[in-house]
Design a protein around this motif. Structure first.
Motif, PDB file in Angstrom:
ATOM      1  N   GLY A 599       0.801  -1.216   0.000  1.00 42.54           N
ATOM      2  CA  GLY A 599       0.000   0.000   0.000  1.00 42.54           C
ATOM      3  C   GLY A 599       0.837   1.270   0.000  1.00 42.54           C
ATOM      4  O   GLY A 599       0.290   2.364  -0.078  1.00 42.54           O
ATOM      5  N   ARG A 600       2.161   1.129   0.132  1.00 37.18           N
ATOM      6  CA  ARG A 600       3.001   2.331   0.177  1.00 37.18           C
ATOM      7  C   ARG A 600       3.385   2.751  -1.236  1.00 37.18           C
ATOM      8  O   ARG A 600       3.922   1.966  -2.012  1.00 37.18           O
ATOM      9  CB  ARG A 600       4.251   2.078   1.003  1.00 37.18           C
ATOM     10  N   VAL A 601       3.109   4.003  -1.569  1.00 38.56           N
ATOM     11  CA  VAL A 601       3.334   4.495  -2.926  1.00 38.56           C
ATOM     12  C   VAL A 601       4.795   4.377  -3.315  1.00 38.56           C
ATOM     13  O   VAL A 601       5.129   4.001  -4.441  1.00 38.56           O
ATOM     14  CB  VAL A 601       2.875   5.960  -3.026  1.00 38.56           C
ATOM     15  N   SER A 602       5.651   4.602  -2.333  1.00 37.00           N
ATOM     16  CA  SER A 602       7.079   4.598  -2.669  1.00 37.00           C
ATOM     17  C   SER A 602       7.529   3.228  -3.152  1.00 37.00           C
ATOM     18  O   SER A 602       8.306   3.117  -4.103  1.00 37.00           O
ATOM     19  CB  SER A 602       7.878   5.024  -1.450  1.00 37.00           C
ATOM     20  N   TYR A 604       5.680   0.995  -4.613  1.00 34.85           N
ATOM     21  CA  TYR A 604       5.157   0.796  -5.965  1.00 34.85           C
ATOM     22  C   TYR A 604       6.014   1.530  -6.986  1.00 34.85           C
ATOM     23  O   TYR A 604       6.346   0.994  -8.047  1.00 34.85           O
ATOM     24  CB  TYR A 604       3.713   1.281  -6.062  1.00 34.85           C
ATOM     25  N   LEU A 605       6.363   2.742  -6.622  1.00 35.51           N
ATOM     26  CA  LEU A 605       7.172   3.524  -7.560  1.00 35.51           C
ATOM     27  C   LEU A 605       8.525   2.883  -7.790  1.00 35.51           C
ATOM     28  O   LEU A 605       9.009   2.794  -8.920  1.00 35.51           O
ATOM     29  CB  LEU A 605       7.367   4.940  -7.009  1.00 35.51           C
TER      30      LEU A 605
END
Lengths: 625, 103
Positions: A599-602, A604-605
């Motif tokens: 769930g952490r955007v970082s 995923y990025l």
């Protein structure tokens, strides 16, 4: 003729179908009347067919199986052999249906019982009247199914259900061989018609006919409870007594004999087959008689005696004396049905007590049953001049006439079996009816005793349909000879008389021996002695030569071991376990990968960037190479 | 053309990498993340413009104009969302917003 034959088959089928479909909704009396009426209707039709009979006739009712060259229609064949069999079956079945009304009066689910009984009659008649082998096989399996369902009629007791399954599985062993034989017949002869196959035997080498004959014999062994497939019949006595009388004494178990007699024109060309049939018959006759000597259960005595008597019929067929075998088959149907029905009366009167050592004194309490049973016993023992005497001696004479070392030995074995037969028969009579009984006797419905009378008369006087040649010309022999060729050798009148005298002497010796051992006061001593555990030869005979145990060791244990190996090692161990492990591994991998989606955007990025770098790297790699 | 295309592309590549590193590393602040995206977009525009100058075709310049329009729209929307997110959690740390995960 076509109408009669159609009705003979359709009436029992109709009765069975109505009882099976709506019988539960009908009152009990209607079920009973329906079942009896359909069988007696079939009997009347058979009588009409008998009156109208002129020559063997084939009736094609409908097409059943047809594919390319293969055709097997619903075709019926009426010749003297099938005609007398049909007469006997419809008559005996009719009597036993009426008897069953009395016997089963207090039992539940009459619709199921009578539906199965009627269905059995239908299947048996299909078997007898079939013109081609597939149709015969249909009847063959039909009677097997009805037998299975009726042995286990009281299925709530697991013992009865097991007995039913045992009968079904054991006969299936023989049926498989028979099925192979039928298919092979088509491959050999390009036809399944029994009449045509019987005429084409000479086209094939003797070796092929021998192999075919042995396959058919295996089928007959299963159905007719011959050695080595006889283990099911004693256990089959778990069924209701009318069923034992009808299926496991009078009709179904003689189907094997009928099959061999029906195919005898084909197999008479192969001496090995005939010898195998004769040896099977003689060994079975001796086996059954020896086991019957020591049995305690009333119905088991009769079951072993049935095995033994069918052995005689097989012996007759093997000696080429189809007439004698058929004669004994008819006689046996009458007197064995009589004995079973008599036994049923006794058992019902004594509140389902089946141990003959606990009976006694019934001579005075049940006089009608006693006299009828005595008539049956005299027939079974072969006392002159009952029908059983003539029919059994016709077989023995035919075997003697065949001559040679093998048939001479079989004759001796048959004579020995006759001696034992006479002994155990009167042992049974003395134990059941002799002495003084103290038991309370329960009154049976009148119809049960009444049904014994016609059977007793037929058993006693049935001999007159085929008297030996020195007395008169046998009617049955002449009638059957119109379509069957008798393969047996012929004896001179003097020789025949000697054989008859020897057989009569043997039967009387057996009677005398039984009297010496069980008559009068010695009876009480025997009953006392019987309380002890059987030992030695008695135990050996009591357990049917331990054949059951032998089969348990030879076939059932290895089979169970194999089944448990396949179940626990192969199925559960290999197949299930490997699938479980695979699923487990996939689940674990999924859970491990699932951590990515935190769930952490970082993250995923970062993954996105890593993927991009990977693709770019791959492209660059391709560009550089 | 004075500047060779290779130089333009190398500059665009460096700009793109800087933007990417900014996006990946500076997660403490959502606004810095947006700035990183802007830098990467500018790198792409630079590559377009360089390509347009190299082949003398206007397509690349048109693309740059479209990207500029797109970027202004995106940034205004994204900043509005940042304001909204800041109101919800009193923070602009990207790692604090992880409700996308189930459970």
């Amino acid at each position: 003729m076509k109408l009669y034959l159609t009705l003979i088959l359709l009436l029992p089928l109709l009765g069975g179908a109505i009882n099976a479909l709506v019988g539960r909704k009908l009152p009990r009396r209607v079920c009973e009347v329906l079942a009896c009426a359909s069988v007696w209707g079939a009997f009347v039709c058979t009588l009409l067919a008998f009156a109208a009979y002129r020559a063997p006739v084939t009736v094609e009712l409908a097409t059943w199986l047809a594919d390319f060259d293969f055709t097997a229609g619903i075709a019926l064949y009426l010749d003297p052999l099938s005609l007398v069999m049909t007469l006997m079956i419809t008559f005996v079945c009719g009597l036993i249906h009426l008897y069953a009304v009395g016997y089963m009066a207090g039992e539940g689910s009459p619709a199921r019982f009578f539906a199965l009984l009627n269905l059995f009659v239908f299947a048996m008649l299909v078997l007898i009247l079939a013109e081609n082998l597939p149709l015969l096989y249909l009847g063959w399996e039909g009677v097997g199914f009805c037998s299975y369902a009726l042995i286990g009629f009281w299925y709530t007791d697991p013992k009865n259900a097991t007995a039913g399954r045992k009968a079904f599985i054991t006969t299936r062993v023989g049926d498989t061989a028979f099925g192979i034989g039928i298919v092979w017949c088509f491959q050999l002869f390009q036809t399944e018609s029994i009449t045509q196959i019987n005429q084409m035997g000479f086209l094939m080498p003797v070796g092929v006919i021998t192999a075919l004959g042995l396959l058919f014999l295996a089928g007959a062994m299963g159905k007719s409870a011959q050695v080595p497939l006889m283990v099911w019949l004693p256990d089959a006595m778990a069924g209701p007594t009318p069923v034992s009388a009808l299926i496991h004494a009078a009709t179904m178990v003689t189907a094997g004999v009928y099959l061999m007699a029906r195919m005898s024109p084909l197999f008479s060309a192969a001496p090995v087959v005939m010898a195998a049939v004769a040896v099977t018959g003689a060994v079975t006759a001796f086996y059954g008689a020896s086991c019957a000597l020591v049995q305690r259960d009333f119905k088991r005595v009769l079951a072993y005696s049935t095995i033994s008597q069918i052995g005689y019929m097989m012996l007759g067929v093997g000696a080429g004396a189809v007439t004698a075998a058929t004669f004994h088959l008819l006689e046996h149907a009458f007197f064995k049905a009589l004995l079973f029905l008599g036994a049923g009366c006794v058992i019902a009167a004594l509140h389902h007590e089946q141990d003959i050592f606990k009976m006694g004194g019934l001579r005075r309490r049940m006089p009608l049953t006693f006299w009828a049973f005595l008539a049956g016993a005299a027939c079974l023992a072969g006392l002159p001049p009952t029908g059983g005497f003539f029919s059994k001696d016709a077989i023995l004479a035919a075997v003697w006439a065949k001559g040679g070392l093998l048939y001479g030995g079989l004759f001796g074995l048959g004579l020995l079996a006759a001696l034992l037969t006479s002994f155990y028969t009167f042992r049974m009579v003395y134990l059941v009816f002799g002495g003084e009984g103290l038991k309370e006797v329960h009154h049976n419905p009148r119809i049960m005793d009444t049904m014994l009378l016609p059977l007793a008369i037929l058993g006693l006087l049935g001999g007159f349909i085929h008297l030996p040649a020195f007395l008169a010309d046998g009617w049955l022999g002449r009638f059957l000879a119109t379509s069957l060729t008798e393969g047996g050798a012929h004896l001179s009148h003097v020789e025949e008389m000697v054989v008859e005298a020897v057989a009569a002497l043997v039967a009387l010796t057996g009677l005398a021996a039984a009297h010496l051992r069980y008559g009068g006061l010695r009876r009480a001593a025997r009953i006392e002695a019987s309380a002890a555990e059987p030992r030695g030869i008695t135990a050996f005979l009591m357990n049917g030569w331990y054949v059951d145990n032998l089969y348990r060791i030879l076939f059932i244990r290895p089979y169970e071991a194999m089944a448990s190996f396949l179940w626990q090692r192969v199925d559960e161990g290999v197949i299930d376990d490997s699938l479980d492990r695979l699923a487990d591994g996939l689940g674990k991998t999924g859970q491990g990968l699932g951590r990515w989606s935190c769930g952490r955007v970082s993250v995923y990025l970062l993954s996105f960037g890593a993927g991009l770098a990977l693709i770019l790297g791959w492209l660059a790699w391709g560009w550089l190479i | 053309m004075i500047v060779p295309i290779e130089h333009v592309l190398i500059l665009a590549g460096i700009l793109f990498a800087l933007g990417l590193v900014c996006v990946l590393v500076w997660r403490m602040n959502l606004i810095m993340l947006l700035i990183g995206i802007e830098v990467m977009l500018n790198a792409a525009m630079l590559a377009f413009v360089g390509g347009a100058a190299r082949w003398g075709m206007a397509d690349g310049q048109v693309f740059s104009l479209v990207i500029m329009a797109l970027t202004s729209a995106e940034v205004s929307l994204a900043l509005a969302m940042v304001v909204y997110l800041h109101r919800r959690k009193r923070t602009v740390d990207a790692d604090e917003f992880d409700t996308l995960k189930d459970s």
